[in-house]
Design a protein around this motif. Sequence first.
Motif, PDB file in Angstrom:
ATOM      1  N   LEU A 278       0.647  -1.042   0.460  1.00  0.00           N
ATOM      2  CA  LEU A 278      -0.380  -0.161  -0.279  1.00  0.00           C
ATOM      3  C   LEU A 278       0.823   1.323  -0.192  1.00  0.00           C
ATOM      4  O   LEU A 278       1.993   1.178   1.330  1.00  0.00           O
ATOM      5  CB  LEU A 278      -0.686   0.125   1.498  1.00  0.00           C
ATOM      6  CG  LEU A 278      -1.659   0.975   1.403  1.00  0.00           C
ATOM      7  CD1 LEU A 278      -2.907   1.147   0.056  1.00  0.00           C
ATOM      8  CD2 LEU A 278      -2.369   1.268   2.852  1.00  0.00           C
ATOM      9  N   ASP A 279       0.987   2.417  -1.153  1.00  0.00           N
ATOM     10  CA  ASP A 279       1.243   3.941  -0.857  1.00  0.00           C
ATOM     11  C   ASP A 279       0.270   4.356  -0.480  1.00  0.00           C
ATOM     12  O   ASP A 279      -0.865   4.674  -1.216  1.00  0.00           O
ATOM     13  CB  ASP A 279       1.718   3.616  -2.285  1.00  0.00           C
ATOM     14  CG  ASP A 279       2.821   2.947  -3.100  1.00  0.00           C
ATOM     15  OD1 ASP A 279       3.786   2.215  -2.550  1.00  0.00           O
ATOM     16  OD2 ASP A 279       3.321   3.808  -3.901  1.00  0.00           O
ATOM     17  N   PHE A 280       0.355   4.607   1.142  1.00  0.00           N
ATOM     18  CA  PHE A 280      -0.375   5.840   1.241  1.00  0.00           C
ATOM     19  C   PHE A 280      -0.818   6.796   0.534  1.00  0.00           C
ATOM     20  O   PHE A 280       0.127   7.242  -0.128  1.00  0.00           O
ATOM     21  CB  PHE A 280      -0.099   6.114   2.937  1.00  0.00           C
ATOM     22  CG  PHE A 280      -0.161   5.395   3.538  1.00  0.00           C
ATOM     23  CD1 PHE A 280      -1.854   4.720   4.792  1.00  0.00           C
ATOM     24  CD2 PHE A 280       1.309   4.738   4.210  1.00  0.00           C
ATOM     25  CE1 PHE A 280      -1.366   3.820   5.209  1.00  0.00           C
ATOM     26  CE2 PHE A 280       1.217   3.608   5.945  1.00  0.00           C
ATOM     27  CZ  PHE A 280      -0.073   3.316   6.211  1.00  0.00           C
ATOM     28  N   ARG A 281      -2.018   7.083   0.581  1.00  0.00           N
ATOM     29  CA  ARG A 281      -2.307   8.935   0.227  1.00  0.00           C
ATOM     30  C   ARG A 281      -0.929   9.718   0.153  1.00  0.00           C
ATOM     31  O   ARG A 281       0.097   9.512   1.572  1.00  0.00           O
ATOM     32  CB  ARG A 281      -3.371   9.109   1.094  1.00  0.00           C
ATOM     33  CG  ARG A 281      -3.717   9.697   2.664  1.00  0.00           C
ATOM     34  CD  ARG A 281      -4.661  10.393   3.112  1.00  0.00           C
ATOM     35  NE  ARG A 281      -6.066   9.358   2.710  1.00  0.00           N
ATOM     36  CZ  ARG A 281      -7.079   9.059   2.902  1.00  0.00           C
ATOM     37  NH1 ARG A 281      -7.901   9.973   3.604  1.00  0.00           N
ATOM     38  NH2 ARG A 281      -7.665   8.109   3.471  1.00  0.00           N
ATOM     39  N   ARG A 282      -1.372  10.630  -0.538  1.00  0.00           N
ATOM     40  CA  ARG A 282       0.317  11.726  -0.592  1.00  0.00           C
ATOM     41  C   ARG A 282       1.263  10.911  -0.449  1.00  0.00           C
ATOM     42  O   ARG A 282       2.426  11.660   0.117  1.00  0.00           O
ATOM     43  CB  ARG A 282      -0.587  12.725   0.596  1.00  0.00           C
ATOM     44  CG  ARG A 282      -1.741  12.793   0.583  1.00  0.00           C
ATOM     45  CD  ARG A 282      -2.046  14.114   1.512  1.00  0.00           C
ATOM     46  NE  ARG A 282      -2.630  15.190   1.719  1.00  0.00           N
ATOM     47  CZ  ARG A 282      -3.755  14.758   2.734  1.00  0.00           C
ATOM     48  NH1 ARG A 282      -3.903  13.575   3.498  1.00  0.00           N
ATOM     49  NH2 ARG A 282      -5.211  15.208   1.715  1.00  0.00           N
TER      50      ARG A 282
END
Length: 367
Positions: free
Chosen positions: A119-123
């Motif tokens: 998962l690439d987090f938001r921002r």
Amino acid sequence: MPIRDTESAHHEPADYARTVPEGTWVADHLGRGYSYTSLHHGRDPEADEPGVDVDGPADLVATLVRYRPEPELFELPRWPFARRRPRTAVLYVHGWSDYFYNTEIADFWDGLGARFYALDFRRYGRSLRPWQTPGFTTDLAEYDSDLESALRTIREDLADVERIILAGHSTGGLIASLWVDRNPGRVDALVLNSPWLETHGSWVVRLAAAGIVDRVARRRPKALVPLPDVDFYWQSLSRQASGQWDLHPLWRPRYAFPIRAGWMAAILEGHARVAAGLHIDVPILVLTSDHTVISTHFTPEHLQGDSVIEVDVTRQRALRLGPEVTVVSVPDATHDLFASKPAPRAAAYSAIRRWATGYVSGLSAPD
């Protein structure tokens, strides 16, 4: 401690990943077997702030990457009446100023019989968009919806999944620990790679910093916290320096993202919660280097020690996560154990293999 405001650097649209409909998987730049989908969370409030210019949609997204290795040529199908192996999925989350790039991690978990997702987090990383302040948040619980969406998508994508292991590195390890504590019964095990569980300098520094940072964060959450620009960790990672990895210059910048008051306040609050004690009710594995490297300039020692966190304090804090914690010290490992030199990297993988095949049913230890 003076704190100032600043404008973020300009980058071209080509530096950013494409937003796709949720549940639509498209090819990822990591190559064969890798794809990603966007996890949508409505319009990004940052796009509506004064002075922000958005050309086109302003979706706030996280990004889920999956690994599906292609079958070997001439691989025979399984006998249709054979007993199905229990299905395990791993969800990996990155640290500060970071994103998922290490395909060796995916290969390792696939070799144990688990399906791998990151998962690439938001921002961050593939989720970062031109109008956004990289990595910015004022509350680590903001990532709850990213994790919830990722788990929902994994269960839809892998209908017969029976257990999920959550794995986190550095700041991602802190976020993952706090989330699992607030959400019992959602995952089956937690693996932490050099988790950032306490402020550098221990709780005394944290208390002193919190009094200053909190006051500024309430008034100017995006004000910059002036810290020295150092690239020691990047030098230990990047193939352009002394490391072994090809890094995206925007997603894993040389000097990391600028530190903002609101973000620092959220981190300090998270550290305080860990210090007070969590109640995580699943088996936890915590891996760290065996020593911290402190220096005013880059040296070869940065290639065989942790230059980001204090490992002794981290190991102490790890025992406050829950009742069933295994702590492993890996000699000569760097901050990201799985980006270390080959010998400590192999030792870290071996530690996970021993732990996982004992604590998580359905995984196997390959020869």
